[in-house]
Design a protein around this motif. Sequence first.
Motif, PDB file in Angstrom:
ATOM      1  N   UNK A  31       0.815  -1.227   0.000  1.00  0.00           N
ATOM      2  CA  UNK A  31       0.000   0.000   0.000  1.00  0.00           C
ATOM      3  C   UNK A  31       0.846   1.274   0.000  1.00  0.00           C
ATOM      4  N   UNK A  32       1.941   1.272   0.738  1.00  0.00           N
ATOM      5  CA  UNK A  32       2.814   2.454   0.756  1.00  0.00           C
ATOM      6  C   UNK A  32       3.471   2.654  -0.604  1.00  0.00           C
ATOM      7  N   UNK A  33       3.877   1.565  -1.246  1.00  0.00           N
ATOM      8  CA  UNK A  33       4.503   1.678  -2.567  1.00  0.00           C
ATOM      9  C   UNK A  33       3.503   2.217  -3.592  1.00  0.00           C
ATOM     10  N   UNK A  34       2.260   1.719  -3.555  1.00  0.00           N
ATOM     11  CA  UNK A  34       1.254   2.196  -4.502  1.00  0.00           C
ATOM     12  C   UNK A  34       0.815   3.629  -4.181  1.00  0.00           C
ATOM     13  N   UNK A  35       0.828   4.003  -2.898  1.00  0.00           N
ATOM     14  CA  UNK A  35       0.450   5.365  -2.519  1.00  0.00           C
ATOM     15  C   UNK A  35       1.414   6.395  -3.097  1.00  0.00           C
ATOM     16  N   UNK A  36       2.647   5.984  -3.321  1.00  0.00           N
ATOM     17  CA  UNK A  36       3.634   6.917  -3.861  1.00  0.00           C
ATOM     18  C   UNK A  36       3.220   7.450  -5.233  1.00  0.00           C
ATOM     19  N   UNK A  37       2.544   6.628  -6.038  1.00  0.00           N
ATOM     20  CA  UNK A  37       2.084   7.108  -7.351  1.00  0.00           C
ATOM     21  C   UNK A  37       1.141   8.293  -7.186  1.00  0.00           C
ATOM     22  N   UNK A  38       0.224   8.186  -6.209  1.00  0.00           N
ATOM     23  CA  UNK A  38      -0.695   9.301  -5.941  1.00  0.00           C
ATOM     24  C   UNK A  38       0.065  10.516  -5.433  1.00  0.00           C
ATOM     25  N   UNK A  39       0.984  10.290  -4.502  1.00  0.00           N
ATOM     26  CA  UNK A  39       1.759  11.396  -3.920  1.00  0.00           C
ATOM     27  C   UNK A  39       2.552  12.126  -5.005  1.00  0.00           C
ATOM     28  N   UNK A  40       3.125  11.388  -5.923  1.00  0.00           N
ATOM     29  CA  UNK A  40       3.886  12.008  -7.010  1.00  0.00           C
ATOM     30  C   UNK A  40       2.981  12.764  -7.988  1.00  0.00           C
ATOM     31  N   UNK A  41       1.716  12.379  -8.043  1.00  0.00           N
ATOM     32  CA  UNK A  41       0.773  13.029  -8.960  1.00  0.00           C
ATOM     33  C   UNK A  41       0.121  14.277  -8.368  1.00  0.00           C
ATOM     34  N   UNK A  42       0.367  14.582  -7.111  1.00  0.00           N
ATOM     35  CA  UNK A  42      -0.297  15.710  -6.455  1.00  0.00           C
ATOM     36  C   UNK A  42      -0.113  17.035  -7.210  1.00  0.00           C
TER      37      UNK A  42
ATOM     38  N   UNK B 226      12.153   5.600   3.941  1.00  0.00           N
ATOM     39  CA  UNK B 226      11.797   4.205   3.654  1.00  0.00           C
ATOM     40  C   UNK B 226      12.956   3.399   3.071  1.00  0.00           C
ATOM     41  N   UNK B 227      13.566   3.925   2.032  1.00  0.00           N
ATOM     42  CA  UNK B 227      14.611   3.163   1.342  1.00  0.00           C
ATOM     43  C   UNK B 227      15.865   3.058   2.206  1.00  0.00           C
ATOM     44  N   UNK B 228      16.325   4.193   2.736  1.00  0.00           N
ATOM     45  CA  UNK B 228      17.516   4.163   3.591  1.00  0.00           C
ATOM     46  C   UNK B 228      17.197   3.722   5.021  1.00  0.00           C
ATOM     47  N   UNK B 229      15.907   3.664   5.325  1.00  0.00           N
ATOM     48  CA  UNK B 229      15.481   3.163   6.637  1.00  0.00           C
ATOM     49  C   UNK B 229      15.647   4.138   7.783  1.00  0.00           C
ATOM     50  N   UNK B 230      15.689   5.441   7.487  1.00  0.00           N
ATOM     51  CA  UNK B 230      15.920   6.422   8.545  1.00  0.00           C
ATOM     52  C   UNK B 230      14.752   6.534   9.523  1.00  0.00           C
ATOM     53  N   UNK B 231      13.552   6.154   9.097  1.00  0.00           N
ATOM     54  CA  UNK B 231      12.426   6.168  10.030  1.00  0.00           C
ATOM     55  C   UNK B 231      12.654   5.174  11.168  1.00  0.00           C
ATOM     56  N   UNK B 232      13.343   4.092  10.866  1.00  0.00           N
ATOM     57  CA  UNK B 232      13.587   3.056  11.859  1.00  0.00           C
ATOM     58  C   UNK B 232      14.888   3.304  12.619  1.00  0.00           C
ATOM     59  N   UNK B 233      15.934   3.738  11.912  1.00  0.00           N
ATOM     60  CA  UNK B 233      17.258   3.848  12.536  1.00  0.00           C
ATOM     61  C   UNK B 233      17.535   5.200  13.190  1.00  0.00           C
ATOM     62  N   UNK B 234      16.804   6.237  12.817  1.00  0.00           N
ATOM     63  CA  UNK B 234      17.055   7.578  13.347  1.00  0.00           C
ATOM     64  C   UNK B 234      15.778   8.078  14.004  1.00  0.00           C
ATOM     65  N   UNK B 235      15.790   8.122  15.311  1.00  0.00           N
ATOM     66  CA  UNK B 235      14.585   8.391  16.098  1.00  0.00           C
ATOM     67  C   UNK B 235      13.883   9.692  15.716  1.00  0.00           C
ATOM     68  N   UNK B 236      14.615  10.761  15.420  1.00  0.00           N
ATOM     69  CA  UNK B 236      14.038  12.068  15.171  1.00  0.00           C
ATOM     70  C   UNK B 236      13.646  12.297  13.710  1.00  0.00           C
TER      71      UNK B 236
END
Length: 178
Positions: free
Chosen positions: A21-32, A64-74
């Motif tokens: 769902x997150x991958x498919x949502x990116x198409x919408x986000x890019x179309x904004x 998401x790709x580099x994983x900063x949401x998981x590895x970097x708290x802030x």
Amino acid sequence: IIIDLIYIYNAFVDKVYDRLPAYFALFFVLAVPWLVHKIFKVKINDNMKILYFTFILFADFGGCVLGLYVTTEWFDKLAHLLSGVLTAIIALLLMHKFQYKEKKLQTIIYTLAISSLVAVTWEIFEYSADSFFGMTLQHNLETGVHDTMGDMIAAVIGNLLFLVLYFSPKHDFFQKFI
């Protein structure tokens, strides 16, 4: 888009569907930007597109790709803070497009409303993805409502910080930019 298609392909090959769902949502986000242009008949200048796509690259690729949401708290709060700035700019652009007479209090309320709407809509998307598709966008097992509230508060703070600069007489750069 190409990187996103690779992630979608790999999800099907690896039979790991929780992030789809997150991958498919990116198409919408890019179309904004295109959707804003088509729906509101607003011509989006190149500077605005660069800001928007830079934010998407920062939030999606970095998070998401580099994983900063998981590895970097802030990192998550920084992304939401920047989204508050971006939505304030978008709200002001819409006000100028529709030739709305700008008064400070009304501008503050309007930009906060737009920023809050975007933040709430995003959190609803995250909650729905977590609930219906078994994703962990909100990391709700670890943080629950604290993550959602922190994200929305960060977006509102970003919006307010931008408004302080926008209305500051010493920083007319922001008014010229809009």
